[in-house]
Design a protein around this motif. Structure first.
Motif, PDB file in Angstrom:
ATOM      1  N   THR A  82       0.637  -1.141  -0.100  1.00 28.36           N
ATOM      2  CA  THR A  82      -0.188  -0.231   0.311  1.00 28.36           C
ATOM      3  C   THR A  82       1.377   1.412   0.242  1.00 28.36           C
ATOM      4  O   THR A  82       0.719   2.487  -0.562  1.00 28.36           O
ATOM      5  N   GLU A  83       2.197   0.815   1.124  1.00 31.71           N
ATOM      6  CA  GLU A  83       3.045   2.573   0.885  1.00 31.71           C
ATOM      7  C   GLU A  83       3.569   2.240   0.024  1.00 31.71           C
ATOM      8  O   GLU A  83       3.751   3.865  -0.701  1.00 31.71           O
ATOM      9  N   ALA A  84       4.076   1.028  -1.463  1.00 27.87           N
ATOM     10  CA  ALA A  84       4.483   1.431  -2.202  1.00 27.87           C
ATOM     11  C   ALA A  84       3.837   1.563  -3.173  1.00 27.87           C
ATOM     12  O   ALA A  84       4.701   2.879  -4.236  1.00 27.87           O
ATOM     13  N   VAL A  85       2.455   1.450  -3.261  1.00 31.80           N
ATOM     14  CA  VAL A  85       1.858   2.273  -4.346  1.00 31.80           C
ATOM     15  C   VAL A  85       1.624   3.521  -4.157  1.00 31.80           C
ATOM     16  O   VAL A  85       1.324   5.147  -5.111  1.00 31.80           O
ATOM     17  N   ARG A  86       1.630   3.780  -2.754  1.00 34.39           N
ATOM     18  CA  ARG A  86       1.287   5.539  -2.375  1.00 34.39           C
ATOM     19  C   ARG A  86       2.772   6.120  -2.673  1.00 34.39           C
ATOM     20  O   ARG A  86       3.364   7.789  -3.385  1.00 34.39           O
ATOM     21  N   LEU A  87       4.118   5.851  -2.928  1.00 31.93           N
ATOM     22  CA  LEU A  87       5.698   6.525  -2.954  1.00 31.93           C
ATOM     23  C   LEU A  87       5.795   6.896  -4.632  1.00 31.93           C
ATOM     24  O   LEU A  87       6.571   7.072  -5.441  1.00 31.93           O
ATOM     25  N   GLY A  88       4.878   5.627  -5.390  1.00 30.48           N
ATOM     26  CA  GLY A  88       4.990   5.772  -6.927  1.00 30.48           C
ATOM     27  C   GLY A  88       5.823   4.341  -7.111  1.00 30.48           C
ATOM     28  O   GLY A  88       6.661   4.570  -8.074  1.00 30.48           O
ATOM     29  N   LEU A  89       6.841   4.114  -5.750  1.00 30.73           N
ATOM     30  CA  LEU A  89       7.745   2.562  -6.141  1.00 30.73           C
ATOM     31  C   LEU A  89       6.381   1.919  -6.112  1.00 30.73           C
ATOM     32  O   LEU A  89       7.352   1.061  -7.531  1.00 30.73           O
ATOM     33  N   ALA A  90       5.763   1.382  -6.534  1.00 31.29           N
ATOM     34  CA  ALA A  90       4.194   0.757  -7.065  1.00 31.29           C
ATOM     35  C   ALA A  90       2.977   1.097  -7.911  1.00 31.29           C
ATOM     36  O   ALA A  90       3.044   2.132  -7.691  1.00 31.29           O
ATOM     37  N   ASP A  91       3.119   0.483  -8.543  1.00 31.88           N
ATOM     38  CA  ASP A  91       1.725   1.325  -9.735  1.00 31.88           C
ATOM     39  C   ASP A  91       0.251   0.940  -9.355  1.00 31.88           C
ATOM     40  O   ASP A  91       0.117   1.648  -9.863  1.00 31.88           O
ATOM     41  N   GLN A  92       0.509   0.039  -8.852  1.00 32.21           N
ATOM     42  CA  GLN A  92      -1.713  -0.962  -9.050  1.00 32.21           C
ATOM     43  C   GLN A  92      -1.040  -1.531  -7.771  1.00 32.21           C
ATOM     44  O   GLN A  92      -0.221  -2.618  -7.817  1.00 32.21           O
ATOM     45  N   LEU A  93      -2.265  -1.245  -7.014  1.00 31.09           N
ATOM     46  CA  LEU A  93      -1.955  -2.430  -5.805  1.00 31.09           C
ATOM     47  C   LEU A  93      -3.440  -3.054  -6.230  1.00 31.09           C
ATOM     48  O   LEU A  93      -4.719  -2.499  -6.417  1.00 31.09           O
ATOM     49  N   ALA A  94      -3.000  -4.849  -6.293  1.00 32.15           N
ATOM     50  CA  ALA A  94      -4.491  -5.549  -6.130  1.00 32.15           C
ATOM     51  C   ALA A  94      -4.563  -6.314  -4.797  1.00 32.15           C
ATOM     52  O   ALA A  94      -4.472  -5.945  -4.399  1.00 32.15           O
ATOM     53  N   GLU A  95      -6.181  -6.161  -5.013  1.00 32.44           N
ATOM     54  CA  GLU A  95      -7.235  -6.349  -4.156  1.00 32.44           C
ATOM     55  C   GLU A  95      -6.735  -7.509  -2.768  1.00 32.44           C
ATOM     56  O   GLU A  95      -7.008  -8.027  -2.465  1.00 32.44           O
ATOM     57  N   ASP A  96      -6.471  -8.748  -3.971  1.00 32.33           N
ATOM     58  CA  ASP A  96      -6.446 -10.187  -3.049  1.00 32.33           C
ATOM     59  C   ASP A  96      -4.320 -10.432  -3.416  1.00 32.33           C
ATOM     60  O   ASP A  96      -4.238  -9.648  -3.331  1.00 32.33           O
ATOM     61  N   SER A  97      -3.929 -11.262  -2.806  1.00 37.66           N
ATOM     62  CA  SER A  97      -2.930 -11.715  -2.096  1.00 37.66           C
ATOM     63  C   SER A  97      -1.844 -12.245  -3.766  1.00 37.66           C
ATOM     64  O   SER A  97      -1.502 -13.038  -3.095  1.00 37.66           O
ATOM     65  N   ASP A  98      -3.030 -12.311  -4.241  1.00 43.83           N
ATOM     66  CA  ASP A  98      -2.105 -12.546  -5.945  1.00 43.83           C
ATOM     67  C   ASP A  98      -2.516 -11.461  -6.691  1.00 43.83           C
ATOM     68  O   ASP A  98      -2.907 -11.070  -7.685  1.00 43.83           O
ATOM     69  N   PRO A  99      -1.192 -10.500  -7.306  1.00 41.92           N
ATOM     70  CA  PRO A  99      -0.877  -9.227  -7.988  1.00 41.92           C
ATOM     71  C   PRO A  99      -0.515 -10.054  -9.866  1.00 41.92           C
ATOM     72  O   PRO A  99      -1.024  -9.074 -10.483  1.00 41.92           O
ATOM     73  N   LEU A 100      -0.897 -11.471 -10.040  1.00 41.07           N
ATOM     74  CA  LEU A 100      -0.410 -11.674 -11.421  1.00 41.07           C
ATOM     75  C   LEU A 100      -1.906 -11.465 -12.401  1.00 41.07           C
ATOM     76  O   LEU A 100      -1.330 -10.942 -13.473  1.00 41.07           O
ATOM     77  N   PRO A 101      -2.608 -11.123 -11.770  1.00 38.21           N
ATOM     78  CA  PRO A 101      -3.982 -11.289 -12.548  1.00 38.21           C
ATOM     79  C   PRO A 101      -4.133  -9.916 -12.485  1.00 38.21           C
ATOM     80  O   PRO A 101      -4.273  -9.543 -14.151  1.00 38.21           O
ATOM     81  N   ALA A 102      -4.381  -9.093 -12.387  1.00 40.60           N
ATOM     82  CA  ALA A 102      -3.955  -7.482 -12.480  1.00 40.60           C
ATOM     83  C   ALA A 102      -2.313  -6.850 -13.264  1.00 40.60           C
ATOM     84  O   ALA A 102      -2.231  -6.114 -13.408  1.00 40.60           O
ATOM     85  N   ALA A 103      -1.851  -7.765 -12.743  1.00 41.92           N
ATOM     86  CA  ALA A 103      -0.140  -7.441 -13.906  1.00 41.92           C
ATOM     87  C   ALA A 103      -0.731  -7.903 -15.439  1.00 41.92           C
ATOM     88  O   ALA A 103      -0.263  -7.133 -16.359  1.00 41.92           O
ATOM     89  N   LEU A 104      -1.707  -8.914 -15.532  1.00 38.96           N
ATOM     90  CA  LEU A 104      -1.484  -9.155 -16.961  1.00 38.96           C
ATOM     91  C   LEU A 104      -2.360  -8.788 -17.482  1.00 38.96           C
ATOM     92  O   LEU A 104      -2.660  -7.857 -18.801  1.00 38.96           O
ATOM     93  N   GLN A 105      -3.871  -8.213 -16.700  1.00 35.56           N
ATOM     94  CA  GLN A 105      -4.352  -7.124 -17.119  1.00 35.56           C
ATOM     95  C   GLN A 105      -3.881  -5.786 -17.760  1.00 35.56           C
ATOM     96  O   GLN A 105      -4.698  -5.418 -18.408  1.00 35.56           O
TER      97      GLN A 105
END
Length: 253
Positions: free
Chosen positions: A164-187
């Motif tokens: 959550t903080e990584a997205v706020r800082l710009g270190l990450a770009d999107q926060l997936a809602e569950d424990s697996d980021p792969l579906p959102a990354a694929l999207q």
């Protein structure tokens, strides 16, 4: 047997590291990863996702593996040369970051164009807690993402940042809602792949102009500093404390 697999989902390639649970890397793995991206870029893939099997995205190098200091310097030099190739990949890469992206693993995540993560992820530039200089081009990529001052703070304090903080800082770009980021990354990768591929490659080339050369220069200095600090008593203390999961008590020597 390879520690990397490549799968196609329409116009998107998914490149997965298979060294669970921590997905530690070495020179051979980074070279194999760079080779995989080179092959994809020469083919029909319009975007790629970088993923990892298991609990963690990548915990960097394995400091429990040992090895003589001279061997470590030379293997790190070869590793960094391979790492520079990751910044030359012409197609956009989305990193799917779960669990820990620590040390060089954070550097690997930051080599991608985008990072999709989850709230429980842990981004950690832990070098100062280990007693040596940052590497994997983080001297360049971290300030680009979060700004010079915040990058310095993250490096000097070895602060852990959740997803959550990584997205706020710009270190990450999107926060997936569950424990697996792969579906959102694929999207995200699919949305990129729907754009005109030649235009996207051209845009990436413009936006990243000179980045690989800058990283190459930075990793040369990073390694020189690491080579000096790896021989210090503080580094021995930091690595031992990390392996024992204890708080280090540095001596300044």
């Amino acid at each position: 047997m390879s520690d990397i697999s490549t799968d196609r989902v329409d116009d998107v390639a998914v490149v997965t590291l298979h060294r669970p649970p921590a997905n530690y890397f070495d020179r051979a793995l980074i070279e194999e990863l760079a080779d995989a991206f080179d092959a994809l870029s020469a083919g029909e893939s319009r975007a790629a996702v970088l993923a990892s099997e298991g609990k963690h995205f990548c915990a960097g190098a394995d400091f429990g593996a040992g090895g003589a200091p001279a061997d470590r310097v030379e293997s790190s030099r070869q590793l960094y040369r391979a790492a520079v190739r990751l910044f030359e990949v012409p197609i956009p890469v989305v990193a799917a970051v779960q669990g820990a992206a620590v040390g060089g693993g954070l550097g690997l995540a930051c080599s991608a164009d985008f990072r999709v993560t989850v709230p429980t992820a842990r981004f950690h530039a832990n070098f100062a807690a280990l007693g040596f200089h940052q590497g994997f081009g983080l001297s360049v990529t971290l300030p680009r993402l979060v700004g010079q001052q915040r990058a310095a703070e993250l490096l000097y304090t070895a602060e852990k940042v959740d997803g959550t903080e990584a997205v706020r800082l710009g270190l990450a770009d999107q926060l997936a809602e569950d424990s697996d980021p792969l579906p959102a990354a694929l999207q995200l990768a699919r949305s990129i792949a729907r754009s005109a591929p030649l235009a996207v490659r051209s845009m990436k080339q413009t936006l990243r102009a000179g980045l690989a050369d800058e990283v190459a220069r930075a990793t040369e200095r990073e390694l020189n500093e690491q080579a000096k600090l790896w021989t210090t008593e503080d580094c021995s203390i930091g690595v031992a404390a990390n392996l024992a999961r204890k708080e280090p008590r540095f001596l300044g020597r």
